[in-house]
Write an enzyme that holds these catalytic residues in place. Structure first.
Site, PDB file in Angstrom:
ATOM      1  CE  LYS A 179      -7.529   6.324   4.070  1.00 42.44           C
ATOM      2  NZ  LYS A 179      -6.257   5.951   4.122  1.00 42.44           N
ATOM      3  CG  ASP A 228     -12.599  17.772  -4.995  1.00 45.72           C
ATOM      4  OD1 ASP A 228     -13.740  18.088  -5.240  1.00 45.72           O
ATOM      5  OD2 ASP A 228     -11.434  18.016  -4.584  1.00 45.72           O
ATOM      6  CE  LYS A 253      -2.380   1.569   3.671  1.00 46.49           C
ATOM      7  NZ  LYS A 253      -1.945   3.382   3.782  1.00 46.49           N
TER       8      LYS A 253
END
Length: 238
Positions: A61, A64, A32
């Protein structure tokens, strides 16, 4: 998706990443890359890790307006990572736009990255939800609602704690990806996490994948620590 053990490369730069990956010269990892590393090193860190043959979960993540997320995902798809994510709190239109961007940006002949939605961070407590976020619902109800929205939006799964996995399995089935961070070995410190579990429990509850950071990366022998966690995750009995 197979049931991978995803190792969180929570390092500040490429030098630290290389020092860690040198312990795994003959091991293909699923790693990750989060905001800390990506924002310091930029997209080049992805190709650098890919050259070593590792799979990548790019953990940014996104949250918007739909068009911004769509265009961002279009760009991220070109990096040929294996897994990306958004915040489910952005809503269905945003999540649908994320998939549209990934499809548009994926190079011809390649599979688009799998896309999952963050439901609630494993550092989030029930008290925080009520007192700070002003949400008058139990965390498990919030997670299930967000997961259903992600499923309806065409996403491949969610990020959740192990405590919600069984409910998601029941309502959304076994093929819906459930990636669970907040994984600790029995004697490890919880650090800044609140909803944690061991690899063994995550496996039994039905997690698709687990994300493990400090229990591997901060150990004196990361390779041995990795094998120890992997054995617990895969429930290998000697």
């Amino acid at each position: 998706m197979e049931r991978p053990l995803i190792v969180a490369l929570d390092f500040k730069d490429r030098k630290e990443v290389d020092a860690f990956l040198n312990h795994f010269k003959d091991e293909k990892l699923f790693v990750k890359v989060g905001m800390e590393l990506f924002y310091q090193e930029g997209p080049s860190i992805i190709s650098h890790i890919k050259q070593h043959g590792h799979d990548i979960f790019l953990d940014l993540k996104l949250h918007d307006i739909p068009n911004t997320v769509k265009q961002a995902m279009r760009g991220l798809a070109k990096l040929e990572v294996d897994l990306v994510n958004v915040h489910a709190a952005g809503g269905k239109k945003m999540m649908e736009a994320a998939i549209e961007g990934l499809v548009a940006g994926t190079p011809a002949g390649k599979n688009r990255p799998a896309c999952i939605a963050v439901t609630q961070l494993t550092s989030t407590s029930q008290q925080m939800v009520q007192d700070e976020l002003l949400i008058n619902k139990e965390i498990n109800h919030i997670v299930l609602h967000y997961a259903k929205m992600a499923h309806e939006s065409g996403l491949d799964g969610v990020v959740c704690s192990t405590h919600e996995v069984e409910a998601l399995q029941e309502h959304l089935g076994s093929t819906f990806i459930k990636v669970t961070p907040g994984i600790r070995m029995k004697n490890d410190s919880a650090d800044d996490q609140t909803r944690i579990a061991t690899p063994e429990l995550a496996r039994r509850l039905g997690s698709t994948a687990i994300v493990v950071g400090r229990s591997i990366t901060k150990q004196k022998n990361p390779y041995e620590a990795y094998l120890h966690v992997k054995k617990a995750w895969e429930e290998i009995v000697e």
